[in-house]
Design a protein around this motif. Structure first.
Motif, PDB file in Angstrom:
ATOM      1  N   MET A 122       0.832  -1.205   0.000  1.00 44.26           N
ATOM      2  CA  MET A 122       0.000   0.000   0.000  1.00 44.26           C
ATOM      3  C   MET A 122       0.865   1.253   0.000  1.00 44.26           C
ATOM      4  O   MET A 122       0.569   2.227  -0.696  1.00 44.26           O
ATOM      5  CB  MET A 122      -0.937   0.007   1.213  1.00 44.26           C
ATOM      6  CG  MET A 122      -2.039  -1.025   1.123  1.00 44.26           C
ATOM      7  SD  MET A 122      -3.102  -0.804  -0.311  1.00 44.26           S
ATOM      8  CE  MET A 122      -3.837   0.763   0.060  1.00 44.26           C
ATOM      9  N   GLU A 123       1.934   1.240   0.770  1.00 49.73           N
ATOM     10  CA  GLU A 123       2.858   2.381   0.809  1.00 49.73           C
ATOM     11  C   GLU A 123       3.462   2.621  -0.578  1.00 49.73           C
ATOM     12  O   GLU A 123       3.539   3.756  -1.052  1.00 49.73           O
ATOM     13  CB  GLU A 123       3.958   2.109   1.836  1.00 49.73           C
ATOM     14  CG  GLU A 123       4.942   3.231   2.015  1.00 49.73           C
ATOM     15  CD  GLU A 123       4.337   4.432   2.704  1.00 49.73           C
ATOM     16  OE1 GLU A 123       4.850   5.544   2.482  1.00 49.73           O
ATOM     17  OE2 GLU A 123       3.353   4.278   3.446  1.00 49.73           O
ATOM     18  N   ARG A 124       3.876   1.542  -1.245  1.00 48.32           N
ATOM     19  CA  ARG A 124       4.452   1.664  -2.584  1.00 48.32           C
ATOM     20  C   ARG A 124       3.420   2.219  -3.567  1.00 48.32           C
ATOM     21  O   ARG A 124       3.719   3.085  -4.376  1.00 48.32           O
ATOM     22  CB  ARG A 124       4.948   0.303  -3.066  1.00 48.32           C
ATOM     23  CG  ARG A 124       5.630   0.350  -4.437  1.00 48.32           C
ATOM     24  CD  ARG A 124       6.021  -1.037  -4.917  1.00 48.32           C
ATOM     25  NE  ARG A 124       4.900  -1.942  -5.019  1.00 48.32           N
ATOM     26  CZ  ARG A 124       4.029  -1.974  -6.037  1.00 48.32           C
ATOM     27  NH1 ARG A 124       4.163  -1.137  -7.034  1.00 48.32           N
ATOM     28  NH2 ARG A 124       3.046  -2.839  -6.050  1.00 48.32           N
ATOM     29  N   LEU A 125       2.185   1.741  -3.453  1.00 46.37           N
ATOM     30  CA  LEU A 125       1.120   2.210  -4.334  1.00 46.37           C
ATOM     31  C   LEU A 125       0.838   3.700  -4.114  1.00 46.37           C
ATOM     32  O   LEU A 125       0.669   4.457  -5.077  1.00 46.37           O
ATOM     33  CB  LEU A 125      -0.152   1.391  -4.094  1.00 46.37           C
ATOM     34  CG  LEU A 125      -1.357   1.762  -4.933  1.00 46.37           C
ATOM     35  CD1 LEU A 125      -1.112   1.410  -6.386  1.00 46.37           C
ATOM     36  CD2 LEU A 125      -2.595   1.065  -4.420  1.00 46.37           C
ATOM     37  N   LEU A 126       0.796   4.124  -2.858  1.00 44.39           N
ATOM     38  CA  LEU A 126       0.544   5.537  -2.558  1.00 44.39           C
ATOM     39  C   LEU A 126       1.642   6.426  -3.130  1.00 44.39           C
ATOM     40  O   LEU A 126       1.365   7.499  -3.662  1.00 44.39           O
ATOM     41  CB  LEU A 126       0.437   5.752  -1.048  1.00 44.39           C
ATOM     42  CG  LEU A 126      -0.772   5.141  -0.365  1.00 44.39           C
ATOM     43  CD1 LEU A 126      -0.683   5.331   1.137  1.00 44.39           C
ATOM     44  CD2 LEU A 126      -2.053   5.750  -0.897  1.00 44.39           C
ATOM     45  N   VAL A 127       2.871   5.978  -3.023  1.00 41.66           N
ATOM     46  CA  VAL A 127       3.989   6.772  -3.543  1.00 41.66           C
ATOM     47  C   VAL A 127       3.954   6.817  -5.066  1.00 41.66           C
ATOM     48  O   VAL A 127       4.124   7.878  -5.673  1.00 41.66           O
ATOM     49  CB  VAL A 127       5.332   6.195  -3.032  1.00 41.66           C
ATOM     50  CG1 VAL A 127       6.500   6.840  -3.741  1.00 41.66           C
ATOM     51  CG2 VAL A 127       5.441   6.396  -1.538  1.00 41.66           C
ATOM     52  N   GLU A 128       3.729   5.664  -5.700  1.00 36.67           N
ATOM     53  CA  GLU A 128       3.721   5.607  -7.166  1.00 36.67           C
ATOM     54  C   GLU A 128       2.604   6.445  -7.765  1.00 36.67           C
ATOM     55  O   GLU A 128       2.790   7.095  -8.792  1.00 36.67           O
ATOM     56  CB  GLU A 128       3.562   4.163  -7.642  1.00 36.67           C
ATOM     57  CG  GLU A 128       4.813   3.348  -7.525  1.00 36.67           C
ATOM     58  CD  GLU A 128       4.593   1.922  -7.995  1.00 36.67           C
ATOM     59  OE1 GLU A 128       3.465   1.582  -8.427  1.00 36.67           O
ATOM     60  OE2 GLU A 128       5.550   1.140  -7.915  1.00 36.67           O
ATOM     61  N   ARG A 129       1.430   6.429  -7.159  1.00 39.98           N
ATOM     62  CA  ARG A 129       0.282   7.145  -7.709  1.00 39.98           C
ATOM     63  C   ARG A 129       0.205   8.601  -7.262  1.00 39.98           C
ATOM     64  O   ARG A 129      -0.632   9.344  -7.746  1.00 39.98           O
ATOM     65  CB  ARG A 129      -1.019   6.441  -7.310  1.00 39.98           C
ATOM     66  CG  ARG A 129      -1.115   5.006  -7.760  1.00 39.98           C
ATOM     67  CD  ARG A 129      -1.410   4.947  -9.238  1.00 39.98           C
ATOM     68  NE  ARG A 129      -1.340   3.595  -9.740  1.00 39.98           N
ATOM     69  CZ  ARG A 129      -2.379   2.902 -10.146  1.00 39.98           C
ATOM     70  NH1 ARG A 129      -3.562   3.428 -10.112  1.00 39.98           N
ATOM     71  NH2 ARG A 129      -2.215   1.687 -10.592  1.00 39.98           N
ATOM     72  N   GLY A 130       1.032   8.996  -6.299  1.00 41.15           N
ATOM     73  CA  GLY A 130       0.992  10.369  -5.809  1.00 41.15           C
ATOM     74  C   GLY A 130      -0.198  10.640  -4.913  1.00 41.15           C
ATOM     75  O   GLY A 130      -0.680  11.766  -4.831  1.00 41.15           O
ATOM     76  N   TRP A 131      -0.670   9.625  -4.209  1.00 44.53           N
ATOM     77  CA  TRP A 131      -1.836   9.761  -3.361  1.00 44.53           C
ATOM     78  C   TRP A 131      -1.476  10.026  -1.909  1.00 44.53           C
ATOM     79  O   TRP A 131      -2.352  10.145  -1.065  1.00 44.53           O
ATOM     80  CB  TRP A 131      -2.682   8.498  -3.400  1.00 44.53           C
ATOM     81  CG  TRP A 131      -3.322   8.230  -4.711  1.00 44.53           C
ATOM     82  CD1 TRP A 131      -3.535   9.103  -5.732  1.00 44.53           C
ATOM     83  CD2 TRP A 131      -3.851   6.980  -5.152  1.00 44.53           C
ATOM     84  NE1 TRP A 131      -4.158   8.481  -6.764  1.00 44.53           N
ATOM     85  CE2 TRP A 131      -4.366   7.168  -6.441  1.00 44.53           C
ATOM     86  CE3 TRP A 131      -3.932   5.723  -4.576  1.00 44.53           C
ATOM     87  CZ2 TRP A 131      -4.956   6.151  -7.163  1.00 44.53           C
ATOM     88  CZ3 TRP A 131      -4.518   4.711  -5.303  1.00 44.53           C
ATOM     89  CH2 TRP A 131      -5.025   4.930  -6.576  1.00 44.53           C
ATOM     90  N   ARG A 132      -0.205  10.118  -1.596  1.00 42.99           N
ATOM     91  CA  ARG A 132       0.230  10.229  -0.205  1.00 42.99           C
ATOM     92  C   ARG A 132      -0.403  11.441   0.488  1.00 42.99           C
ATOM     93  O   ARG A 132      -0.890  11.343   1.608  1.00 42.99           O
ATOM     94  CB  ARG A 132       1.742  10.320  -0.133  1.00 42.99           C
ATOM     95  CG  ARG A 132       2.255  10.491   1.287  1.00 42.99           C
ATOM     96  CD  ARG A 132       3.755  10.545   1.336  1.00 42.99           C
ATOM     97  NE  ARG A 132       4.374   9.277   1.044  1.00 42.99           N
ATOM     98  CZ  ARG A 132       4.389   8.235   1.866  1.00 42.99           C
ATOM     99  NH1 ARG A 132       3.792   8.313   3.020  1.00 42.99           N
ATOM    100  NH2 ARG A 132       4.990   7.129   1.542  1.00 42.99           N
ATOM    101  N   VAL A 133      -0.413  12.598  -0.160  1.00 48.30           N
ATOM    102  CA  VAL A 133      -0.952  13.808   0.461  1.00 48.30           C
ATOM    103  C   VAL A 133      -2.454  13.673   0.660  1.00 48.30           C
ATOM    104  O   VAL A 133      -2.992  14.059   1.700  1.00 48.30           O
ATOM    105  CB  VAL A 133      -0.607  15.044  -0.389  1.00 48.30           C
ATOM    106  CG1 VAL A 133      -1.294  16.278   0.144  1.00 48.30           C
ATOM    107  CG2 VAL A 133       0.894  15.254  -0.417  1.00 48.30           C
ATOM    108  N   ASP A 134      -3.161  13.109  -0.312  1.00 52.30           N
ATOM    109  CA  ASP A 134      -4.606  12.949  -0.191  1.00 52.30           C
ATOM    110  C   ASP A 134      -4.979  12.023   0.969  1.00 52.30           C
ATOM    111  O   ASP A 134      -5.914  12.296   1.718  1.00 52.30           O
ATOM    112  CB  ASP A 134      -5.197  12.404  -1.492  1.00 52.30           C
ATOM    113  CG  ASP A 134      -5.020  13.363  -2.646  1.00 52.30           C
ATOM    114  OD1 ASP A 134      -4.932  14.577  -2.397  1.00 52.30           O
ATOM    115  OD2 ASP A 134      -4.960  12.896  -3.799  1.00 52.30           O
ATOM    116  N   VAL A 135      -4.248  10.944   1.102  1.00 54.07           N
ATOM    117  CA  VAL A 135      -4.522  10.003   2.192  1.00 54.07           C
ATOM    118  C   VAL A 135      -4.184  10.650   3.532  1.00 54.07           C
ATOM    119  O   VAL A 135      -4.918  10.502   4.511  1.00 54.07           O
ATOM    120  CB  VAL A 135      -3.730   8.693   1.985  1.00 54.07           C
ATOM    121  CG1 VAL A 135      -3.812   7.807   3.203  1.00 54.07           C
ATOM    122  CG2 VAL A 135      -4.250   7.970   0.760  1.00 54.07           C
TER     123      VAL A 135
END
Length: 177
Positions: free
Chosen positions: A69-82
């Motif tokens: 999940m961490e890798r997916l958040l980083v790859e998609r650029g969703w870290r700030v939204d989450v």
């Protein structure tokens, strides 16, 4: 000299293969090569995907769901939204139960967290606490997620219609805001 004929002379002992035997021999070589690679008859060739490539450590060990999940958040650029969603969800934990009972986080956009207070007194109190709240958010969620805190007071009732409508001047609305 020797008794063996040179290649190309009439005395060659190798018989010529007919095309059918040559095809059978090529097929058996291909089957042996495929079996050596682990392929079986009727099996579709495997397409390598990004996640099939071995990791740097050389192992093919399973990776935990949290790491994926961490890798997916980083790859998609969703870290700030989450992270922004967790700020909204953890608002009572961040500011404490007393402040949370009079305020609530209403939105997050481009690093700006919007908070609505129950009264103008709580709005003023939150404006004094802005740096403390931002430090608590940074400690709980992470750095550079929330860059600004926009604090709104209570929403005033509309006096456009009804018995209390004032036709000249501000009227009862001058006590709000």
């Amino acid at each position: 000299m020797t008794d063996q004929p040179t290649p190309g002379e009439k005395g060659d002992t190798e018989p010529e293969l007919d095309p059918l035997d040559a095809a059978r021999e090529a097929l058996s070589r291909a089957r042996l090569a495929a079996r050596g690679k682990g392929l079986r008859p009727g099996q579709q060739p495997r397409v390598r995907r990004k996640y099939d490539i071995p990791r740097d450590d050389g192992g093919r060990d399973p990776v935990g769901l949290a790491d994926q999940m961490e890798r997916l958040l980083v790859e998609r650029g969703w870290r700030v939204d989450v992270a922004a969603g967790s700020v909204l969800a953890k608002w009572p934990q961040i500011v404490g139960p007393d402040v949370a009972s009079h305020t609530h986080a209403t939105g997050f956009e481009d690093g700006v967290l919007t908070v609505r207070a129950d009264s103008t007194a709580w709005r003023t109190q939150l404006s004094y606490m802005t740096s403390t709240i931002l430090a608590q958010i940074e400690a709980e969620i992470g750095a550079d997620i929330v860059t600004e805190l926009r604090i709104l007071g209570p929403s005033a009732p509309s006096w456009n219609r009804g018995l209390r409508k004032v036709h000249g001047g501000r009227g009862p609305r001058d006590t709000y805001g």
